[in-house]
Motif scaffolding. Structure first.
Motif, PDB file in Angstrom:
ATOM      1  N   GLN A  69       0.924  -1.331   0.236  1.00  0.00           N
ATOM      2  CA  GLN A  69      -0.299   0.451   0.140  1.00  0.00           C
ATOM      3  C   GLN A  69       0.309   1.302  -0.430  1.00  0.00           C
ATOM      4  N   LEU A  70       2.051   0.734   0.841  1.00  0.00           N
ATOM      5  CA  LEU A  70       3.016   2.653   0.594  1.00  0.00           C
ATOM      6  C   LEU A  70       3.937   2.303  -0.560  1.00  0.00           C
ATOM      7  N   GLU A  71       4.166   1.053  -0.626  1.00  0.00           N
ATOM      8  CA  GLU A  71       4.681   1.684  -2.327  1.00  0.00           C
ATOM      9  C   GLU A  71       3.675   2.354  -3.293  1.00  0.00           C
ATOM     10  N   GLU A  72       2.929   1.858  -3.536  1.00  0.00           N
ATOM     11  CA  GLU A  72       2.110   1.882  -4.384  1.00  0.00           C
ATOM     12  C   GLU A  72       1.400   4.059  -4.294  1.00  0.00           C
ATOM     13  N   ARG A  73       1.681   3.842  -2.704  1.00  0.00           N
ATOM     14  CA  ARG A  73       1.198   6.022  -3.375  1.00  0.00           C
ATOM     15  C   ARG A  73       2.291   6.594  -3.458  1.00  0.00           C
ATOM     16  N   LEU A  74       3.515   6.217  -3.112  1.00  0.00           N
ATOM     17  CA  LEU A  74       4.695   6.372  -3.130  1.00  0.00           C
ATOM     18  C   LEU A  74       5.221   6.599  -3.949  1.00  0.00           C
ATOM     19  N   ALA A  75       4.755   5.717  -5.365  1.00  0.00           N
ATOM     20  CA  ALA A  75       5.366   5.907  -6.902  1.00  0.00           C
ATOM     21  C   ALA A  75       4.347   6.900  -7.385  1.00  0.00           C
ATOM     22  N   ARG A  76       3.050   6.930  -7.085  1.00  0.00           N
ATOM     23  CA  ARG A  76       2.073   7.667  -7.638  1.00  0.00           C
ATOM     24  C   ARG A  76       2.502   9.210  -7.687  1.00  0.00           C
ATOM     25  N   LEU A  77       2.887   9.731  -5.854  1.00  0.00           N
ATOM     26  CA  LEU A  77       3.833  11.020  -5.067  1.00  0.00           C
ATOM     27  C   LEU A  77       5.290  11.211  -6.331  1.00  0.00           C
ATOM     28  N   GLU A  78       5.357  10.386  -6.336  1.00  0.00           N
ATOM     29  CA  GLU A  78       7.183  10.520  -7.575  1.00  0.00           C
ATOM     30  C   GLU A  78       7.204   9.993  -8.892  1.00  0.00           C
ATOM     31  N   GLY A  79       5.842  10.608  -9.572  1.00  0.00           N
ATOM     32  CA  GLY A  79       5.556   9.623 -10.511  1.00  0.00           C
ATOM     33  C   GLY A  79       6.419   8.557 -11.272  1.00  0.00           C
ATOM     34  N   GLY A  80       6.430   7.047 -10.863  1.00  0.00           N
ATOM     35  CA  GLY A  80       6.641   6.552 -11.456  1.00  0.00           C
ATOM     36  C   GLY A  80       5.895   5.315 -11.783  1.00  0.00           C
ATOM     37  N   GLU A  81       6.102   4.215 -12.223  1.00  0.00           N
ATOM     38  CA  GLU A  81       5.533   3.288 -12.431  1.00  0.00           C
ATOM     39  C   GLU A  81       5.682   2.219 -11.215  1.00  0.00           C
ATOM     40  N   GLN A  82       6.412   1.947 -10.196  1.00  0.00           N
ATOM     41  CA  GLN A  82       6.826   0.836  -9.198  1.00  0.00           C
ATOM     42  C   GLN A  82       7.522   1.582  -8.490  1.00  0.00           C
ATOM     43  N   ALA A  83       7.828   0.811  -6.495  1.00  0.00           N
ATOM     44  CA  ALA A  83       8.435   1.246  -6.232  1.00  0.00           C
ATOM     45  C   ALA A  83       8.022   0.171  -4.624  1.00  0.00           C
ATOM     46  N   ARG A  84       9.868   0.466  -4.504  1.00  0.00           N
ATOM     47  CA  ARG A  84       9.244  -1.235  -3.764  1.00  0.00           C
ATOM     48  C   ARG A  84      10.316  -0.289  -2.573  1.00  0.00           C
ATOM     49  N   CYS A  85      10.007  -1.044  -1.117  1.00  0.00           N
ATOM     50  CA  CYS A  85      10.112   0.221   0.011  1.00  0.00           C
ATOM     51  C   CYS A  85      11.526  -0.777   1.117  1.00  0.00           C
ATOM     52  N   PHE A  86      12.683  -0.390   1.969  1.00  0.00           N
ATOM     53  CA  PHE A  86      13.499  -1.391   1.918  1.00  0.00           C
ATOM     54  C   PHE A  86      13.538  -1.309   3.819  1.00  0.00           C
ATOM     55  N   ALA A  87      14.784  -1.392   4.064  1.00  0.00           N
ATOM     56  CA  ALA A  87      14.575  -1.026   6.099  1.00  0.00           C
ATOM     57  C   ALA A  87      15.284  -0.236   6.353  1.00  0.00           C
ATOM     58  N   SER A  88      15.845  -0.179   4.812  1.00  0.00           N
ATOM     59  CA  SER A  88      16.965   2.129   5.543  1.00  0.00           C
ATOM     60  C   SER A  88      17.231   3.023   4.018  1.00  0.00           C
ATOM     61  N   GLY A  89      17.406   3.913   4.499  1.00  0.00           N
ATOM     62  CA  GLY A  89      17.756   4.304   2.653  1.00  0.00           C
ATOM     63  C   GLY A  89      19.282   3.711   2.423  1.00  0.00           C
ATOM     64  N   MET A  90      19.842   2.763   2.501  1.00  0.00           N
ATOM     65  CA  MET A  90      21.632   2.866   2.462  1.00  0.00           C
ATOM     66  C   MET A  90      20.947   1.554   1.913  1.00  0.00           C
ATOM     67  N   ALA A  91      19.596   0.955   2.519  1.00  0.00           N
ATOM     68  CA  ALA A  91      19.268  -0.828   2.185  1.00  0.00           C
ATOM     69  C   ALA A  91      18.970  -0.114   0.996  1.00  0.00           C
ATOM     70  N   ALA A  92      18.049   0.648   0.664  1.00  0.00           N
ATOM     71  CA  ALA A  92      17.384   1.537  -1.146  1.00  0.00           C
ATOM     72  C   ALA A  92      18.552   1.061  -1.831  1.00  0.00           C
ATOM     73  N   ILE A  93      19.740   2.460  -1.328  1.00  0.00           N
ATOM     74  CA  ILE A  93      20.810   2.649  -2.010  1.00  0.00           C
ATOM     75  C   ILE A  93      21.763   1.979  -2.747  1.00  0.00           C
ATOM     76  N   SER A  94      22.221   1.073  -1.637  1.00  0.00           N
ATOM     77  CA  SER A  94      22.919  -0.412  -2.064  1.00  0.00           C
ATOM     78  C   SER A  94      22.482  -1.267  -2.878  1.00  0.00           C
ATOM     79  N   THR A  95      21.187  -1.611  -2.695  1.00  0.00           N
ATOM     80  CA  THR A  95      20.056  -2.755  -3.607  1.00  0.00           C
ATOM     81  C   THR A  95      20.648  -1.661  -5.235  1.00  0.00           C
ATOM     82  N   ALA A  96      19.744  -0.410  -5.279  1.00  0.00           N
ATOM     83  CA  ALA A  96      19.952   0.175  -6.702  1.00  0.00           C
ATOM     84  C   ALA A  96      20.795   0.449  -7.443  1.00  0.00           C
TER      85      ALA A  96
END
Length: 390
Positions: A69-96
């Motif tokens: 639910q959060l991912e779908e809302r963040l994707a819409r807010l940022e103008g992206g097709e999809q979003a995935r959430c992570f345990a920390s900002g660094m987890a998101a950066i590292s994964t990307a």
């Protein structure tokens, strides 16, 4: 509701309005699915889900309804097709980053990027044959000059979070496409309210939701937002294998913060600019690094690619290190510490090197919270008077 109607919603409506939720008895806030596993009524339904496990709820390390639910809302807010959430900002950066490079590849990274992100590239990726060149991101020419035949990623942070330098995002995106590379940007400073890099051609956007999106200094999390194509690969590989997933309870906390994000960003921008303008008038201040000020060397670029800004900026004080410490300790409304994006004002003064030259300006980062800016300004004025007397 058709896709055009969804796209035309304002940010305020996106974060606040939910359709009637008959699954949960009309609950205004979505219940937290605090489950590790989801089961199926028959073996056939289980096998069908296994064949498409990226889009089914089977195990929370892959998918969870609260997090989705959060991912779908963040994707819409940022103008992206999809979003995935992570345990920390660094987890998101590292994964990307890891999802886009291989052994033998080359990364161009802005030299003022978030320290742990640089540490990932310098300390971890070099072990696996990935090379990184750090450049002055304020100069597009420096970025272009750093390109090599094996450059596969431009890692950006605009503005950076200590010196607040911007990169020309459309030009960087075009350069990356010309050389067959990807672009990733840390967009935490602006939040999705004031900058949408995907609309400027950037491939992946990352946020530390710990900061503005969460907004209450009581959670840690991150998100990657982009195209379905790039997120599909992350879903099936790096997300589940690295395992840095967001917990359902954290997703619920982030959703709560997200509801007021546009209102908070508007107020924080006003507060930050009010204090930054005051600091420009003080004799002890050599420079204020805030891209929203006309004095910032990239203010025109700020106006061109951003709709506003956050309340995090830095000042360079023309005082001694001891005077700067006295000034910092005299600020009643500033707690000393890292991070930013919550309701409270914060001050971060890097530890000064023993070989700091006499007369060198002292850099201090300020996060202006939701306090009355007049109280903050009055307190700062008194603190400047105190070090003037000393």
């Amino acid at each position: 509701m058709n896709e055009h109607e969804k796209a035309s919603r304002s940010t305020e409506t996106i974060v606040v309005h939910d359709a009637q939720d008959d699954r949960h008895y009309g609950a205004v806030a979505m219940p937290i699915y605090q489950n590790s596993v989801f089961t199926f009524p028959t073996q056939q339904s289980f096998e069908e889900a296994m064949l498409d496990n990226r889009d089914h709820f089977m195990y929370t390390r892959g998918n969870n309804p609260s997090v989705r639910q959060l991912e779908e809302r963040l994707a819409r807010l940022e103008g992206g097709e999809q979003a995935r959430c992570f345990a920390s900002g660094m987890a998101a950066i590292s994964t990307a980053v890891i999802s886009l490079v291989r052994s033998g590849d080359h990364i161009i990274c802005v030299d003022q990027a978030y320290g742990p992100a640089k540490d990932l590239m310098t300390s971890i990726l070099t072990r696996f044959g990935v090379e990184t060149t750090y450049v002055n991101g304020a100069s597009f020419e420096r970025i272009a000059e750093a390109v090599k035949p094996n450059t596969k990623l431009l890692y950006l942070e605009s503005p950076t979070s200590m010196r607040f330098e911007l990169q020309d995002l459309p030009r960087c995106a075009e350069l990356a496409k010309q050389i067959g590379a990807y672009t990733v940007i840390d967009n935490t400073w602006a939040s999705p309210i004031y900058q949408n890099p995907l609309q400027l051609g950037i491939d992946l956007v990352v946020h530390s939701v710990t900061k503005y999106i969460g907004g209450h200094s009581d959670l840690v999390g991150g998100v990657i937002i982009g195209s379905k194509q790039l997120l599909h690969k992350i879903n099936g590989c790096e997300l589940v294998l690295l395992g840095g997933i967001m917990q359902p309870s954290t997703a619920a906390q982030v959703m709560r913060g997200l509801r007021t994000l546009p209102l908070r960003m508007e107020k924080l921008q006003q507060n930050g600019l009010a204090v930054a303008r005051f600091l420009e008038t003080e004799a002890s201040v050599a420079k204020v690094n805030h891209p929203g000020l006309p004095s910032h060397p990239q203010h025109e670029l700020f106006n061109r690619q951003m709709k506003g800004g956050g309340s995090l900026f830095s000042v360079e004080l023309a005082v001694t290190v001891d005077q700067a410490r006295t000034w910092a300790d005299s600020l009643e409304y500033f707690r000393k510490g890292f991070s930013w994006g919550g309701y409270e004002s914060l001050l971060y003064m890097p530890i000064q090197s023993p070989d700091t030259e006499a007369g060198e300006n002292v850099l201090i980062r300020l996060y202006i919270g939701l306090e009355d800016p007049e109280d903050i300004i009055r307190n700062m004025r008194d603190a400047f008077a105190r070090i003037a007397k000393k």
